[in-house]
Design a protein around this motif. Sequence first.
Motif, PDB file in Angstrom:
ATOM      1  N   SER A 158       0.814  -1.231   0.000  1.00 40.81           N
ATOM      2  CA  SER A 158       0.000   0.000   0.000  1.00 40.81           C
ATOM      3  C   SER A 158       0.837   1.266   0.000  1.00 40.81           C
ATOM      4  N   THR A 159       2.089   1.181   0.437  1.00 42.51           N
ATOM      5  CA  THR A 159       2.918   2.388   0.523  1.00 42.51           C
ATOM      6  C   THR A 159       4.018   2.433  -0.537  1.00 42.51           C
ATOM      7  N   ARG A 160       4.109   1.427  -1.393  1.00 45.87           N
ATOM      8  CA  ARG A 160       5.161   1.418  -2.411  1.00 45.87           C
ATOM      9  C   ARG A 160       4.913   2.514  -3.441  1.00 45.87           C
ATOM     10  N   GLN A 161       5.986   3.069  -3.973  1.00 45.27           N
ATOM     11  CA  GLN A 161       5.912   4.153  -4.942  1.00 45.27           C
ATOM     12  C   GLN A 161       6.266   3.628  -6.334  1.00 45.27           C
ATOM     13  N   PRO A 162       5.515   4.047  -7.378  1.00 40.69           N
ATOM     14  CA  PRO A 162       5.802   3.535  -8.723  1.00 40.69           C
ATOM     15  C   PRO A 162       6.995   4.252  -9.349  1.00 40.69           C
ATOM     16  N   GLY A 163       7.672   3.555 -10.267  1.00 35.65           N
ATOM     17  CA  GLY A 163       8.770   4.142 -11.026  1.00 35.65           C
ATOM     18  C   GLY A 163      10.065   4.179 -10.254  1.00 35.65           C
ATOM     19  N   THR A 164      11.173   4.184 -10.979  1.00 35.35           N
ATOM     20  CA  THR A 164      12.495   4.209 -10.351  1.00 35.35           C
ATOM     21  C   THR A 164      13.343   5.369 -10.863  1.00 35.35           C
ATOM     22  N   GLY A 165      12.725   6.333 -11.554  1.00 34.95           N
ATOM     23  CA  GLY A 165      13.492   7.470 -12.066  1.00 34.95           C
ATOM     24  C   GLY A 165      14.015   8.371 -10.977  1.00 34.95           C
ATOM     25  N   ARG A 166      13.296   8.429  -9.849  1.00 33.44           N
ATOM     26  CA  ARG A 166      13.738   9.247  -8.718  1.00 33.44           C
ATOM     27  C   ARG A 166      13.330   8.552  -7.431  1.00 33.44           C
ATOM     28  N   ILE A 167      14.324   8.233  -6.591  1.00 40.59           N
ATOM     29  CA  ILE A 167      14.091   7.542  -5.326  1.00 40.59           C
ATOM     30  C   ILE A 167      14.658   8.407  -4.212  1.00 40.59           C
ATOM     31  N   SER A 198      13.485  -2.673 -17.920  1.00 42.74           N
ATOM     32  CA  SER A 198      12.302  -2.999 -18.710  1.00 42.74           C
ATOM     33  C   SER A 198      11.208  -3.492 -17.772  1.00 42.74           C
ATOM     34  N   GLY A 199       9.962  -3.179 -18.121  1.00 42.67           N
ATOM     35  CA  GLY A 199       8.849  -3.531 -17.249  1.00 42.67           C
ATOM     36  C   GLY A 199       8.580  -2.453 -16.217  1.00 42.67           C
ATOM     37  N   ARG A 200       7.579  -2.701 -15.382  1.00 41.30           N
ATOM     38  CA  ARG A 200       7.193  -1.734 -14.350  1.00 41.30           C
ATOM     39  C   ARG A 200       7.766  -2.155 -12.997  1.00 41.30           C
ATOM     40  N   TRP A 201       8.274  -1.158 -12.243  1.00 40.04           N
ATOM     41  CA  TRP A 201       8.909  -1.398 -10.963  1.00 40.04           C
ATOM     42  C   TRP A 201       8.391  -0.401  -9.936  1.00 40.04           C
ATOM     43  N   SER A 202       8.528  -0.761  -8.669  1.00 43.26           N
ATOM     44  CA  SER A 202       8.139   0.135  -7.570  1.00 43.26           C
ATOM     45  C   SER A 202       9.195   0.035  -6.473  1.00 43.26           C
ATOM     46  N   TRP A 203       9.185   1.014  -5.552  1.00 43.83           N
ATOM     47  CA  TRP A 203      10.161   1.012  -4.463  1.00 43.83           C
ATOM     48  C   TRP A 203       9.478   1.344  -3.145  1.00 43.83           C
ATOM     49  N   ASP A 204      10.062   0.829  -2.070  1.00 44.06           N
ATOM     50  CA  ASP A 204       9.499   0.969  -0.728  1.00 44.06           C
ATOM     51  C   ASP A 204      10.182   2.155  -0.037  1.00 44.06           C
ATOM     52  N   PRO A 205       9.445   3.209   0.316  1.00 43.33           N
ATOM     53  CA  PRO A 205      10.073   4.353   0.985  1.00 43.33           C
ATOM     54  C   PRO A 205      10.734   3.989   2.311  1.00 43.33           C
ATOM     55  N   ALA A 206      10.245   2.949   2.986  1.00 36.71           N
ATOM     56  CA  ALA A 206      10.800   2.602   4.289  1.00 36.71           C
ATOM     57  C   ALA A 206      12.140   1.892   4.181  1.00 36.71           C
ATOM     58  N   THR A 207      12.348   1.115   3.116  1.00 38.63           N
ATOM     59  CA  THR A 207      13.575   0.308   3.001  1.00 38.63           C
ATOM     60  C   THR A 207      14.354   0.567   1.719  1.00 38.63           C
ATOM     61  N   LEU A 208      13.761   1.271   0.752  1.00 36.78           N
ATOM     62  CA  LEU A 208      14.367   1.531  -0.559  1.00 36.78           C
ATOM     63  C   LEU A 208      14.597   0.254  -1.360  1.00 36.78           C
TER      64      LEU A 208
END
Length: 843
Positions: A334-343, A383-393
């Motif tokens: 529920s808290t993951r952020q889409p895309g990896t262009g800016r983390i 390639s493909g869609r990715w997401s990242w976790d703000p708590a752990t990166l």
Amino acid sequence: MTLAPQRSHGSGTGTAGTEEPTVLPSGAASRPDTRGAQPWVMAAAVSVAVAGAALGFNGVLRGWAWYSPVFSTVLSVAFSLALLRSLRARPWLVTAGALVTLIVAVTFIFFRQHSIAGFIPSPETMNYLGKFLRRASETVLAESTPVAPNAGIVMLICAVLGLLVILIDALAFPLALPATSGMGILAILVVPAMVKPQSVGVLGFVGAAVGYLLILGCSHWYTPDTRTLADTARNPGQLRRGAVTAVAALTLTLVLQLVIPGFDQGTFPQGSRLNPFGGATGLNPMISLGNSLRSPSGEGRITFATNAPTTPYLRSVTVDNFDGDSWSPDDRESTRQPGTGRIEAGHEAAPAEIRVLTAVNTGQYTSPYLPAPYAPEAVNGLSGRWSWDPATLSIKGVDTNSRDQQYVVSSVTPQLTAALLAGASGPVRGVPEQFLREPSNVPEVVRSTANTVTAGANSPYARAMAIQRYLRSTEFSYSLQSPVQGGYDGNGLSVLADFLTQKSGYCIHFASAMAVMARLEGIPSRIAVGYAPGRNTGATVAVSGQGPLPEFEVDARDAHAWPELYFQGVGWVAFEPTPSRGVVPAYATDASAPSGASTNDRNDALTPGDGSTQAPFPVPVPVPAPGAGTAAPGGAQAAQVLYGVAAVLLLALLVASPRLVRSGVRRRRLRAADRGYPGATGGTALPAWAELRDLATDYGMAPGASETPRHFSQRLRASEAMAEPGVADGPGQRAAAALTEDFEREQYGRPGGAAGPARNAGSEDLADSAAARVALVQASLRANAGFLVRLRAAWLPPSVMSGWQRSLQLPRGILSRTAQRTRRGFAGSWGKIRNSVRRVRRR
């Protein structure tokens, strides 16, 4: 036809043991009457199948001590079924008796000292059963293969295999579905196929295959189906078709596992296992990490080039929930952020920071999580869609995985010092509660060890260093085998207690111990899972804006876990408590030890170079454009092309299979038809007549069930399907009439009559061969058919498709008849009971 007595095996309304005449085909009467041995031979076949498939558990369980109770249980249940059937017991009594035998066998083998007379369950037996089941659950959840064959897991395997013996026997014998019994055997093979790194293994696969073939052979020999039984001398193609089918099935087994995603590379059954997350990691990396480290040849090779001053750790995922017997990542979807262009960075602003570029090529490494240096600020080229976790990166795929990815990671590394961390002693604020939560049910040895080790430390950094110093001391040793031999291979609080007692383990145990003890001392903690610094390949990789950078490689043998602790004002900081693995950071090195070196003299030279720290890059570097990085190996691309071609060929074969089957049947029939003349040995008109009927069926003129051959032929010749414009009696119609006359002469004519094809009026221009006549009929049918009818007749011939459909419906009919016989049996039994009650009342 020959009348042969056949004993009724079902629960009919008649008296058990009565014999009913059954009509068997010619040639069946010469077969010896061995039906009395049928239950025993089938029990032996089922035992071979189940016990043979169970050989695949070697490697799931360590050694062979477990196989004796498994084999004894399988034999006991199988031969109890045979004994009850030989005594002509009713089906429900056979099943009930087998279940009782299973209970008695398990009780005698595992609970002999806690039962009545050594084999009858008692209340004490049930108490120990609960303990055994809990132990089996802990083994499944927390330990990695090969596990110690403790009584709990062996008992569970015996019970499951005993139930499968009953299921497979029921499918093969009373339900008359021997082919379907393979599903039960397959269920046994699924476990080692998903758990063992080397998959099922040759022994398990061969044992299961031999047992399955024995079941099929015994079922065919002892209980032949009157609709399909044929004399081998009159059906010489049966063996050939069976061999072709077996070869095709084996080929598909070997090829499909190379095409279907989720199989490791290798050849089934040895070397390729069903693993949706690849060979290097899975959904719970900590459970399989021990196997990866023990792998004799590394899997999941990853190469990367970097401009970092020291070779970075590649971090994949973190574990922060330390409750329970098994620890796994918390994805926090529920808290993951889409895309990896800016983390967003995972640390506070440090006095000095450097930015690092790392170009990664994952190759065949397959995981839902992306390996990257910490802390990533941007990832380009994925390639493909990715997401990242703000708590752990941690970076995770949404609809893809890490296989064959080439990407560039821009990460920021703070320049930490011991003085900076020692000054971070303020209260922790802004950290999610799950990183602070103290685990429940912490073993006393863990709590007391933490209190003893950190006594006198007056800051979070001092307490962290005290814990790391204790774990890297000479009291502890790094070992991959000690946890397996001691039965604490895996993760969890109970495993951690054993580790602190035995003082020997590998990275999971050291990282877990430091993370949990830090939590107990009020320091937020988590465990990072990924790869320790790898080896320099000697090659260089050109990265946009950087020029050639040194290339490194890691594989499954470099899999690693390390703790990350949080310090207020600094952020998450990595420590290295595992002796002989990785590199101790300069800020976590004791003054007495050289910077960047291990404090344990058992260093196994897994770190690249000499572990020295180079000078940092003074200026930031630009992030290259997406797509930069190393190219995929040519061998991997060639393999993908071959797999794609194989998949296309398999699909084409599947689509063309009805046409191929129909063409093969036609060739065999016409070859047999032209072998001689009607009246000769074997005859020739029957195959040609069968081909005429199938041709008519394919073009929509199927013969009726009660239609005579002559009436069918007249209807076919008079229909529009064979009409020829301007001709009253064309070549196709005359050919059909000649084929019909040949069939009638051979089937209904005087025995020993004149041989040779029919010479009816107007047939002088027809060739003597049956093949030529069939070709004339086919040409006439094609000429009068529409496009869709011709397409269907060529690629989806109804004569073939209807046969396949009947084959699929056959098990359903057998099940229906079995259900009817069972209902009649219960009705008869109930009637007998009711009559007995009435007689008692009258008395």
